[in-house]
Design an enzyme around this catalytic site. Sequence first.
Site, PDB file in Angstrom:
ATOM      1  N   GLY A  12      71.268 -37.797 129.610  1.00 27.98           N
ATOM      2  CA  GLY A  12      70.570 -38.918 129.595  1.00 27.98           C
ATOM      3  C   GLY A  12      70.855 -40.025 128.364  1.00 27.98           C
ATOM      4  O   GLY A  12      71.191 -41.092 128.305  1.00 27.98           O
ATOM      5  N   ASN A  13      70.816 -39.264 127.187  1.00 29.32           N
ATOM      6  CA  ASN A  13      70.897 -39.959 125.964  1.00 29.32           C
ATOM      7  C   ASN A  13      72.170 -40.546 125.771  1.00 29.32           C
ATOM      8  O   ASN A  13      72.412 -41.220 124.937  1.00 29.32           O
ATOM      9  CB  ASN A  13      70.501 -38.996 124.651  1.00 29.32           C
ATOM     10  CG  ASN A  13      71.093 -37.858 124.579  1.00 29.32           C
ATOM     11  OD1 ASN A  13      71.789 -37.312 125.269  1.00 29.32           O
ATOM     12  ND2 ASN A  13      71.233 -37.760 123.301  1.00 29.32           N
ATOM     13  N   LYS A 129      63.563 -32.322 140.882  1.00 30.75           N
ATOM     14  CA  LYS A 129      64.413 -32.952 139.824  1.00 30.75           C
ATOM     15  C   LYS A 129      63.737 -34.074 139.564  1.00 30.75           C
ATOM     16  O   LYS A 129      63.665 -35.089 140.338  1.00 30.75           O
ATOM     17  CB  LYS A 129      65.840 -33.009 140.483  1.00 30.75           C
ATOM     18  CG  LYS A 129      66.673 -33.891 139.860  1.00 30.75           C
ATOM     19  CD  LYS A 129      67.591 -33.320 138.957  1.00 30.75           C
ATOM     20  CE  LYS A 129      68.490 -34.429 138.257  1.00 30.75           C
ATOM     21  NZ  LYS A 129      68.586 -34.254 136.753  1.00 30.75           N
ATOM     22  N   LYS A 213      72.845 -32.037 137.137  1.00 31.18           N
ATOM     23  CA  LYS A 213      74.337 -32.019 136.696  1.00 31.18           C
ATOM     24  C   LYS A 213      74.818 -31.024 135.772  1.00 31.18           C
ATOM     25  O   LYS A 213      75.930 -30.737 135.845  1.00 31.18           O
ATOM     26  CB  LYS A 213      74.661 -33.522 136.072  1.00 31.18           C
ATOM     27  CG  LYS A 213      73.770 -33.519 134.730  1.00 31.18           C
ATOM     28  CD  LYS A 213      74.668 -33.373 133.406  1.00 31.18           C
ATOM     29  CE  LYS A 213      73.642 -33.302 132.271  1.00 31.18           C
ATOM     30  NZ  LYS A 213      72.267 -33.180 132.086  1.00 31.18           N
ATOM     31  N   LYS A 275      69.872 -26.124 132.068  1.00 30.59           N
ATOM     32  CA  LYS A 275      71.018 -26.134 131.237  1.00 30.59           C
ATOM     33  C   LYS A 275      71.183 -24.727 130.586  1.00 30.59           C
ATOM     34  O   LYS A 275      72.154 -24.148 130.844  1.00 30.59           O
ATOM     35  CB  LYS A 275      70.755 -27.037 129.734  1.00 30.59           C
ATOM     36  CG  LYS A 275      70.799 -28.301 130.078  1.00 30.59           C
ATOM     37  CD  LYS A 275      70.104 -29.030 129.012  1.00 30.59           C
ATOM     38  CE  LYS A 275      69.488 -30.461 128.922  1.00 30.59           C
ATOM     39  NZ  LYS A 275      69.991 -31.200 130.260  1.00 30.59           N
TER      40      LYS A 275
HETATM   41  P1  ADP Z   1      69.485 -34.447 129.802  1.00 30.27           P
HETATM   42  O1  ADP Z   1      69.392 -36.014 130.307  1.00 30.27           O
HETATM   43  O2  ADP Z   1      70.473 -34.422 128.804  1.00 30.27           O
HETATM   44  O3  ADP Z   1      69.878 -33.457 131.149  1.00 30.27           O
HETATM   45  P2  ADP Z   1      66.680 -33.667 129.918  1.00 30.27           P
HETATM   46  O4  ADP Z   1      65.603 -34.494 129.645  1.00 30.27           O
HETATM   47  O5  ADP Z   1      66.959 -33.255 131.291  1.00 30.27           O
HETATM   48  O6  ADP Z   1      68.051 -34.171 129.314  1.00 30.27           O
HETATM   49  O7  ADP Z   1      66.668 -31.976 128.797  1.00 30.27           O
HETATM   50  C1  ADP Z   1      66.760 -32.327 127.563  1.00 30.27           C
HETATM   51  C2  ADP Z   1      65.192 -32.108 127.327  1.00 30.27           C
HETATM   52  O8  ADP Z   1      64.348 -30.677 127.560  1.00 30.27           O
HETATM   53  C3  ADP Z   1      64.850 -32.080 125.614  1.00 30.27           C
HETATM   54  O9  ADP Z   1      64.879 -33.590 125.395  1.00 30.27           O
HETATM   55  C4  ADP Z   1      63.448 -31.519 125.427  1.00 30.27           C
HETATM   56  O10 ADP Z   1      62.643 -32.549 125.449  1.00 30.27           O
HETATM   57  C5  ADP Z   1      63.417 -30.772 126.773  1.00 30.27           C
HETATM   58  N1  ADP Z   1      63.027 -29.276 126.356  1.00 30.27           N
HETATM   59  C6  ADP Z   1      62.101 -28.644 127.423  1.00 30.27           C
HETATM   60  N2  ADP Z   1      62.219 -27.182 126.916  1.00 30.27           N
HETATM   61  C7  ADP Z   1      62.874 -27.257 125.916  1.00 30.27           C
HETATM   62  C8  ADP Z   1      63.334 -26.127 124.914  1.00 30.27           C
HETATM   63  N3  ADP Z   1      62.753 -24.916 125.117  1.00 30.27           N
HETATM   64  N4  ADP Z   1      64.249 -26.385 123.733  1.00 30.27           N
HETATM   65  C9  ADP Z   1      64.648 -27.645 123.613  1.00 30.27           C
HETATM   66  N5  ADP Z   1      64.175 -28.795 124.456  1.00 30.27           N
HETATM   67  C10 ADP Z   1      63.367 -28.458 125.518  1.00 30.27           C
HETATM   68 MG    MG Z   2      68.487 -33.244 132.706  1.00 30.16          MG
END
Ligand code: ADP
Ligand code: MG
Length: 313
Positions: A12-13, A129, A213, A275
């Site tokens: 997303g970022n 999701k 994704k 992820k």
């Molecule tokens: P993207 O759009 O890149 O898929 P997401 O918001 O789905 O991003 O996932 C990334 C986020 O996951 C991070 O910004 C953080 O807030 C969150 N997160 C949850 N658990 C963890 C963890 N154990 N370590 C790091 N980040 C985490």
């Molecule tokens: Mg995500």
Amino acid sequence: MKKKRIVIALGGNALGNTLPEQMEAVKVTAKAIVDLLEDGCEVIVAHGNGPQVGMINNAMSALSREDVKQPVVPLSVCVAMSQAYIGYDLQNALREELFNRNIHDVPVTTMITQVRVDENDPAFLNPSKPIGQFMSLEQAMSLGEQYGYIVKEDAGRGYRRVVASPKPAEIIEIDAIRSLVNSGQLVIACGGGGIPVIKKGNHLKGASAVIDKDFASELLAEELDADFLIILTAVEKAAVNYGKPDQKWLADITIAEAERYIEEGHFAPGSMLPKVQAAVKFASSKEGRTALITLLEKASEGISGKTGTRISL
Ligand code: ADP
Ligand code: MG
């Protein structure tokens, strides 16, 4: 020397939350991608669509409320729209960045990608999701009541609508993607996890879901026999005890360690968990495959082993 083949999954970022944000964000994203090309890597781009598909879905719902002749637009069509919209911004920014660096022999293509899911996937019974904007508990409850949306809390950041997120089983356009990649094109594919479809004989029927994704990129990386799967997100590394006083960022970890941390519940479902799961799946799929989770601007450093959470066999 054989070029390193890298599938990058943009989070997303890398794309922002609104139209103007995306237009700005893709410039930075394009720079990071072209840096990797200049480092001598072969790059395939996949991306998410959480905010965009939420926005498109809201707009399409408003249309059918305003005009009774307009039927409700299925989520699969909203995903297709998000692929085209995000693909357009990325193609535009990548072309400009390539030209700015005097690279004129790398065509950029977005492949509208359908991804087959299993209609008996248990995910259809348990929406997980998050899509669209973050909301307060009040907003979330009223939206839930008004439209029958299912809303859940998202990793301590607020409430969001959630939809079914089945696992990707097959990338329908994989042969077309492979030929474009092998002929040296910069390909954007599996946007928003791919358009979810269910096989009915020769017919592919759109499904009401958004594929994560992270998993779609993982399948794409396996299918293209990539050396790296790089998941670019809003944190430089994954952590254990995330957000707690004893939080610890993870650098190089083994598959066994990653599996233990998953088991212990360190990664939030719908954000970091997919992820790490995708990273483990890719790294286990074949010797020499490495998965990396890091920030967009750290991609290059991550590949050379300086940062990020890396998982390999
Ligand atoms: P993207 O759009 O890149 O898929 P997401 O918001 O789905 O991003 O996932 C990334 C986020 O996951 C991070 O910004 C953080 O807030 C969150 N997160 C949850 N658990 C963890 C963890 N154990 N370590 C790091 N980040 C985490
Ligand atoms: Mg995500």
